[in-house]
Write a protein that holds these residues in place. Structure first.
Motif, PDB file in Angstrom:
ATOM      1  N   GLY A 144       0.884  -3.626  10.206  1.00 65.07           N
ATOM      2  CA  GLY A 144       2.330  -4.080  10.488  1.00 65.07           C
ATOM      3  C   GLY A 144       3.075  -3.997   9.419  1.00 65.07           C
ATOM      4  N   PRO A 145       4.617  -4.247   9.724  1.00 63.07           N
ATOM      5  CA  PRO A 145       5.413  -4.236   8.552  1.00 63.07           C
ATOM      6  C   PRO A 145       5.245  -5.441   7.569  1.00 63.07           C
ATOM      7  CG  PRO A 145       6.557  -4.325  10.613  1.00 63.07           C
ATOM      8  CD  PRO A 145       5.225  -4.577  11.139  1.00 63.07           C
ATOM      9  N   GLY A 146       4.707  -6.575   7.935  1.00 58.12           N
ATOM     10  CA  GLY A 146       4.435  -7.646   6.980  1.00 58.12           C
ATOM     11  C   GLY A 146       3.205  -7.280   6.215  1.00 58.12           C
ATOM     12  N   LEU A 147       2.046  -6.842   6.635  1.00 58.79           N
ATOM     13  CA  LEU A 147       0.913  -6.657   5.748  1.00 58.79           C
ATOM     14  C   LEU A 147       1.143  -5.452   5.010  1.00 58.79           C
ATOM     15  CD1 LEU A 147      -1.865  -6.857   5.220  1.00 58.79           C
ATOM     16  CD2 LEU A 147      -2.427  -5.563   7.137  1.00 58.79           C
ATOM     17  N   LYS A 148       2.037  -4.378   5.303  1.00 59.84           N
ATOM     18  CA  LYS A 148       2.447  -3.304   4.764  1.00 59.84           C
ATOM     19  C   LYS A 148       3.160  -3.695   3.486  1.00 59.84           C
ATOM     20  CE  LYS A 148       2.517   0.721   7.946  1.00 59.84           C
ATOM     21  NZ  LYS A 148       3.608   1.697   8.403  1.00 59.84           N
ATOM     22  N   ARG A 149       4.337  -4.551   3.700  1.00 55.80           N
ATOM     23  CA  ARG A 149       5.152  -4.923   2.639  1.00 55.80           C
ATOM     24  C   ARG A 149       4.270  -5.679   1.427  1.00 55.80           C
ATOM     25  NH1 ARG A 149      10.499  -5.990   1.819  1.00 55.80           N
ATOM     26  NH2 ARG A 149      11.022  -5.375   4.097  1.00 55.80           N
ATOM     27  N   TRP A 150       3.722  -6.775   1.986  1.00 61.67           N
ATOM     28  CA  TRP A 150       2.974  -7.727   0.867  1.00 61.67           C
ATOM     29  C   TRP A 150       1.737  -7.213   0.437  1.00 61.67           C
ATOM     30  CZ3 TRP A 150       7.113  -9.921  -0.465  1.00 61.67           C
ATOM     31  CH2 TRP A 150       8.018 -10.352   0.472  1.00 61.67           C
ATOM     32  N   GLY A 151       1.062  -6.438   1.395  1.00 65.70           N
ATOM     33  CA  GLY A 151      -0.230  -5.904   1.061  1.00 65.70           C
ATOM     34  C   GLY A 151      -0.016  -4.790  -0.025  1.00 65.70           C
ATOM     35  N   ALA A 152       0.943  -3.885   0.407  1.00 66.24           N
ATOM     36  CA  ALA A 152       0.925  -2.837  -0.834  1.00 66.24           C
ATOM     37  C   ALA A 152       1.811  -3.497  -2.151  1.00 66.24           C
ATOM     38  CB  ALA A 152       2.151  -1.915  -0.174  1.00 66.24           C
ATOM     39  N   ALA A 153       2.544  -4.631  -1.935  1.00 65.75           N
ATOM     40  CA  ALA A 153       2.847  -5.199  -3.237  1.00 65.75           C
ATOM     41  C   ALA A 153       1.870  -5.760  -3.823  1.00 65.75           C
ATOM     42  CB  ALA A 153       4.230  -6.096  -2.819  1.00 65.75           C
ATOM     43  N   ALA A 154       0.945  -6.420  -3.117  1.00 72.21           N
ATOM     44  CA  ALA A 154      -0.146  -6.982  -4.198  1.00 72.21           C
ATOM     45  C   ALA A 154      -0.995  -6.144  -4.907  1.00 72.21           C
ATOM     46  CB  ALA A 154      -0.962  -7.996  -3.039  1.00 72.21           C
ATOM     47  N   VAL A 155      -1.132  -4.989  -4.113  1.00 70.53           N
ATOM     48  CA  VAL A 155      -1.851  -3.779  -4.681  1.00 70.53           C
ATOM     49  C   VAL A 155      -1.343  -3.420  -6.128  1.00 70.53           C
ATOM     50  CG1 VAL A 155      -2.989  -1.624  -4.545  1.00 70.53           C
ATOM     51  CG2 VAL A 155      -3.293  -3.239  -2.677  1.00 70.53           C
ATOM     52  N   GLY A 156      -0.063  -2.969  -5.832  1.00 69.26           N
ATOM     53  CA  GLY A 156       0.709  -2.519  -6.803  1.00 69.26           C
ATOM     54  C   GLY A 156       0.923  -3.557  -8.041  1.00 69.26           C
ATOM     55  N   LEU A 157       0.964  -4.747  -7.705  1.00 68.24           N
ATOM     56  CA  LEU A 157       1.205  -5.810  -8.870  1.00 68.24           C
ATOM     57  C   LEU A 157      -0.243  -5.926  -9.419  1.00 68.24           C
ATOM     58  CD1 LEU A 157       2.621  -8.015 -10.171  1.00 68.24           C
ATOM     59  CD2 LEU A 157       1.992  -9.654  -8.675  1.00 68.24           C
TER      60      LEU A 157
END
Length: 473
Positions: free
Chosen positions: A26-39
């Motif tokens: 979903g949009p929330g998991l995509k947004r924060w999950g992708a950001a967490a991986v990138g960070l």
């Protein structure tokens, strides 16, 4: 391969399975999950130097909030000024950032300048609506609202392309988060079609870099070799350079494709970097979504065939690092303080060299491009259109050969980096590309080339015929 190159490769490879995990989220998991991986990747590779990216993001966000109507120019000035400070840290006695920090900072600069431009466009569109007294239809590519600080951070640290690209706009990122029926978007088959040449390119890179090591050019013994050997050596060096980036960019694109990132219906006619150019209504059901044909042109960063076999220097630039080329055309070339194509190109190449770094070799190479552009433009418009079809075909083959040698020549400055090493090598082959370009420019001017009508006719003829002729041959 250096340890840094192995790390880059590992980051690119792990992005593929991670992409499949995020694709249907979903949009929330995509947004924060992708950001967490990138960070996490940024902290792992950059350590405390991650602070530089955070400062750049916070500064840009503050400018967007303070001056939304002019934040594009302010963000460009801020991010490029910080690049200067970032690269002068060792001169200031401060810890030198890792190569990974530099890679993150480069891509972040592009993203933040683009974000500021998108916010400025939104602000101006809203002002026009207020002045007109009615609401217009949503403009293609326009943001729905100004992103918050947390949304800006999530875009900035999204793992997709965080170190190698491709560059993508905030609008593209939003479209991925809100992608309707992502399960209907094809990933595996497009990924396999895109990935298949990468192992071959990797082997060719390892072989060519082993047989023709760049370090040999820095040794005195190299300049005792015959002139033909010195002339030839730049060809395999540029070949290895291309193979290395082909592998990196194909792998980066595969990471995007696995996640369905940058997928748009073919009918939207998406451009590398910019995204859709035509309005395409979203599908209303999974069946509608599955019936559409999709492409990943928005995140396409390299056209290997076009790079190697296009005829002109100008076209070679368009097929190389395509999303960054779109960024340069959109945010630098269009606002250049000149109207001439050559002068605008010179301004763009100057800022591109600065974006890459402060090494003199970048500037020597990039600032040779406008000379080559002027030479081929004037001579082509003066002569090519007057040749027979067979003569034009011969012209295109010679033009292609010289284009490749020009890029071989300029690549040496890009990889040798220092002024001394670059000029030493160029001097050993008598600066032949510079002198040839000057001679072609002089001949083109003497023959009356360069008028808008002649240049347009030559451009149209070359674009429509040259590449097809090479393919047929």
């Amino acid at each position: 391969m250096t340890p840094e190159e192995w790390t880059y490769l590992m980051v690119l490879l792990i992005s593929v399975p991670i992409g499949f995990l995020f694709k249907k989220a979903g949009p929330g998991l995509k947004r924060w999950g992708a950001a967490a991986v990138g960070l996490g990747l940024t902290l792992f590779t950059c350590g405390p130097h991650t602070l530089h990216s955070l400062i750049t993001i916070l500064g840009t966000w503050a400018l967007i909030q303070a001056q939304p109507c002019s934040c594009h120019a302010l963000a460009l000035a801020w991010t490029f000024s910080y690049l200067l400070f970032f690269r002068a840290l060792s001169l200031l006695g401060l810890p030198t950032p890792t190569p990974f920090t530099n890679a993150v900072q480069l891509l972040l600069t592009l993203k933040l300048v683009s974000l500021a431009s998108e916010v400025q466009e939104l602000h101006l569109a809203q002002r026009k609506e207020i002045a007109a007294g009615f609401s217009k239809e949503p403009t293609l590519g326009l943001l729905p609202e100004v992103p918050s600080l947390m949304e800006t951070l999530s875009y900035s640290y999204c793992y997709v392309g965080i170190m190698t690209g491709p560059f993508f706009r905030y609008r593209t990122y939003l479209d991925w988060l809100e992608q309707p029926f992502p399960g209907a978007v094809p990933s595996l088959r497009p990924l396999l079609r895109r990935a298949w040449p990468a192992p071959l390119f990797g082997l060719l890179f390892l072989l060519s870099s082993h047989l023709f090591p760049l370090e040999a050019v820095r040794e005195d013994a190299f300049y005792a070799r015959p002139l033909p050997t010195r002339l030839f050596y730049m060809i395999p060096v540029f070949f290895a350079f291309r193979m290395r980036f082909y592998v990196a960019w194909i792998a980066a694109e595969c990471g995007c494709i696995a996640a369905g990132f940058g997928a748009y219906p073919v009918a939207a006619k998406a451009r590398a970097g910019g995204g859709p150019t035509l309005q395409c209504p979203p599908p209303s059901s999974p069946e509608d979504a599955a019936s559409l044909e999709y492409d990943y042109e928005t995140i396409r960063n390299i056209d290997c065939y076009g790079t190697d076999f296009c005829v002109r220097v100008r076209d070679g630039m368009r097929y190389w690092n395509m999303t960054v080329q779109w960024w340069l055309a959109q945010y630098i070339y269009k606002s250049a303080p000149a109207r001439s194509y050559v002068l605008r190109s010179a301004w763009t190449m100057l800022l591109s060299a600065y974006w890459h770094g402060l090494h003199p070799g970048y500037y020597l190479s990039f600032m040779t491009i406008p000379l080559c552009l002027a030479a081929e433009g004037y001579l082509e418009s003066a002569l090519r259109s007057h040749l027979s079809p067979r003569g034009q075909q011969a012209w295109d083959w010679v033009h292609w050969f010289l284009k490749m040698r020009a890029y071989d020549y300029m690549c040496m400055g890009f990889v040798l980096l220092s002024m001394a090493d670059t000029l030493r090598y160029w001097a050993s082959i008598y600066f032949w590309i510079h002198f040839l370009a000057l001679a072609c420019l002089g001949l083109g001017l003497a023959l009356g080339g360069g008028s808008p009508s002649k240049r347009k006719a030559a451009s149209q003829a070359t674009s429509s015929q040259a590449r097809e002729k090479l393919r047929e041959e």
